[in-house]
Design an enzyme around this catalytic site. Structure first.
Site, PDB file in Angstrom:
ATOM      1  N   LYS A  17     -18.234  27.028  27.113  1.00 10.02           N
ATOM      2  CA  LYS A  17     -18.119  27.118  28.576  1.00 10.02           C
ATOM      3  C   LYS A  17     -16.666  26.966  29.042  1.00 10.02           C
ATOM      4  CE  LYS A  17     -20.827  23.701  29.774  1.00 10.02           C
ATOM      5  NZ  LYS A  17     -21.262  23.211  28.464  1.00 10.02           N
ATOM      6  N   ARG A 130     -13.749  21.246  16.998  1.00 11.19           N
ATOM      7  CA  ARG A 130     -13.043  21.446  18.276  1.00 11.19           C
ATOM      8  C   ARG A 130     -11.804  20.553  18.387  1.00 11.19           C
ATOM      9  NH1 ARG A 130     -16.293  21.226  23.897  1.00 11.19           N
ATOM     10  NH2 ARG A 130     -16.657  19.013  23.471  1.00 11.19           N
ATOM     11  N   ARG A 162     -11.495  15.471  20.981  1.00  7.69           N
ATOM     12  CA  ARG A 162     -11.894  14.789  22.203  1.00  7.69           C
ATOM     13  C   ARG A 162     -12.494  13.442  21.853  1.00  7.69           C
ATOM     14  NH1 ARG A 162     -15.170  18.419  26.538  1.00  7.69           N
ATOM     15  NH2 ARG A 162     -16.563  16.636  26.455  1.00  7.69           N
ATOM     16  N   ARG A 173     -25.285  13.575  23.783  1.00  9.00           N
ATOM     17  CA  ARG A 173     -25.018  14.593  24.810  1.00  9.00           C
ATOM     18  C   ARG A 173     -25.958  15.783  24.645  1.00  9.00           C
ATOM     19  NH1 ARG A 173     -19.338  16.360  24.658  1.00  9.00           N
ATOM     20  NH2 ARG A 173     -19.139  15.405  22.634  1.00  9.00           N
TER      21      ARG A 173
HETATM   22  P1  AMP Z   1     -18.004  17.811  29.711  1.00  8.42           P
HETATM   23  O1  AMP Z   1     -16.525  17.973  29.544  1.00  8.42           O
HETATM   24  O2  AMP Z   1     -18.592  18.750  30.719  1.00  8.42           O
HETATM   25  O3  AMP Z   1     -18.729  17.841  28.391  1.00  8.42           O
HETATM   26  O4  AMP Z   1     -18.240  16.342  30.321  1.00  8.42           O
HETATM   27  C1  AMP Z   1     -17.805  15.179  29.645  1.00  8.42           C
HETATM   28  C2  AMP Z   1     -18.559  13.969  30.162  1.00  8.42           C
HETATM   29  O5  AMP Z   1     -18.312  13.797  31.565  1.00  8.42           O
HETATM   30  C3  AMP Z   1     -20.076  14.053  30.061  1.00  8.42           C
HETATM   31  O6  AMP Z   1     -20.551  13.682  28.770  1.00  8.42           O
HETATM   32  C4  AMP Z   1     -20.497  13.046  31.142  1.00  8.42           C
HETATM   33  O7  AMP Z   1     -20.303  11.713  30.712  1.00  8.42           O
HETATM   34  C5  AMP Z   1     -19.481  13.320  32.248  1.00  8.42           C
HETATM   35  N1  AMP Z   1     -19.917  14.379  33.181  1.00  8.42           N
HETATM   36  C6  AMP Z   1     -19.304  15.566  33.434  1.00  8.42           C
HETATM   37  N2  AMP Z   1     -19.981  16.267  34.361  1.00  8.42           N
HETATM   38  C7  AMP Z   1     -21.049  15.516  34.710  1.00  8.42           C
HETATM   39  C8  AMP Z   1     -22.147  15.711  35.610  1.00  8.42           C
HETATM   40  N3  AMP Z   1     -22.276  16.848  36.341  1.00  8.42           N
HETATM   41  N4  AMP Z   1     -23.064  14.729  35.706  1.00  8.42           N
HETATM   42  C9  AMP Z   1     -22.967  13.591  34.987  1.00  8.42           C
HETATM   43  N5  AMP Z   1     -21.976  13.355  34.117  1.00  8.42           N
HETATM   44  C10 AMP Z   1     -21.004  14.295  33.957  1.00  8.42           C
END
Ligand code: AMP
Length: 226
Positions: A17, A130, A162, A173
């Site tokens: 994404k 990654r 990360r 996740r």
């Molecule tokens: P991502 O980079 O999108 O994988 O997000 C990393 C982390 O940020 C996730 O594992 C959540 O802890 C938090 N996070 C990001 N977006 C959201 C969302 N829309 N709702 C809840 N937690 C979020």
């Protein structure tokens, strides 16, 4: 000037994404809003808000809906998003967030929600490999390795894993994606907003598929009832 677009990209962690949103945001000249990037930047800057969300992120848990909705509401109210639209990456992640987004965007709503489809065994391999540039955030992996060891092709910054790409956090996740986020695919399908796109293959080819799906929707003549 390309007309504004209002898009959401859904997909498992590691589906690509982030990479695809950057490419789409250049193509449509529209802001890429990654809630994960916004939270990571808050956590790095050590603000009260950043400290509040850092633990959730490290453990792979979702930040509470109400907090996330406020973050997104504030971002969608900025000049660039009001004029150009947006590509949302990482939001909504729950039905509650999707409902709140509908309210925030009423009466116009989203143009399209894209589901980037990639099998779980593929995302697991991608997540393990990654690496992200610590300076500009460019993402590298199996499909697009850096040209020179641990150095970013775009800015020369150092690449790192990360903090939440650990085995436990990845498992959690993906579990949360299945229980909280995957139901959104049907939710948007029922509302006539969903297009599924194959996320496998070279990033350029995936981008072309996404652009085709978006342009098909944008150029479709208005549907009149009856
Ligand atoms: P991502 O980079 O999108 O994988 O997000 C990393 C982390 O940020 C996730 O594992 C959540 O802890 C938090 N996070 C990001 N977006 C959201 C969302 N829309 N709702 C809840 N937690 C979020």
């Amino acid at each position: 000037m390309v007309p504004a677009v209002r898009l959401v990209l859904l997909g498992k962690q590691g589906a690509g994404k982030g990479t695809q949103c950057v490419r789409l945001s250049r193509h449509y000249v529209v802001p890429h809003i990654s809630t994960g990037d916004m939270l990571r930047s808050a956590a790095r800057s050590g603000t009260d808000f950043g400290r509040e969300v850092a633990d959730y992120m490290r453990m792979g848990e979702l930040v509470p809906d109400d907090v996330m909705i406020k973050v997104v509401e504030h971002r969608l109210d900025q000049h660039d998003t009001r004029n150009r639209g947006f590509i949302l990456d990482g939001f909504p992640r729950t039905t509650y967030q999707a409902e709140a987004l509908e309210d925030l965007l009423a009466p116009d709503g989203l143009d399209l929600v894209l589901d980037l489809e990639v099998a779980e065994e593929v995302v697991l391999k991608r997540l393990a490999s990654r690496r992200v540039c610590t300076v500009c955030g460019t993402i590298f992996g199996l499909d697009n390795p850096p040209r020179w060891r641990n150095i970013c092709d775009s800015c020369g910054g150092e690449l790192a894993q990360r903090e939440d790409d650990t085995e436990d956090s990845i498992r959690r996740r993906l579990e949360l994606y299945a229980t909280s986020t995957e139901p959104l695919i049907n939710w948007y399908l029922e509302r006539g907003k969903l297009a599924a796109v194959d996320g496998l293959g070279e990033p350029e080819r995936v981008t072309s598929r996404l652009i085709r799906a978006i342009d098909n929707r944008r150029h479709r003549p208005p549907q009149y009832p009856g």
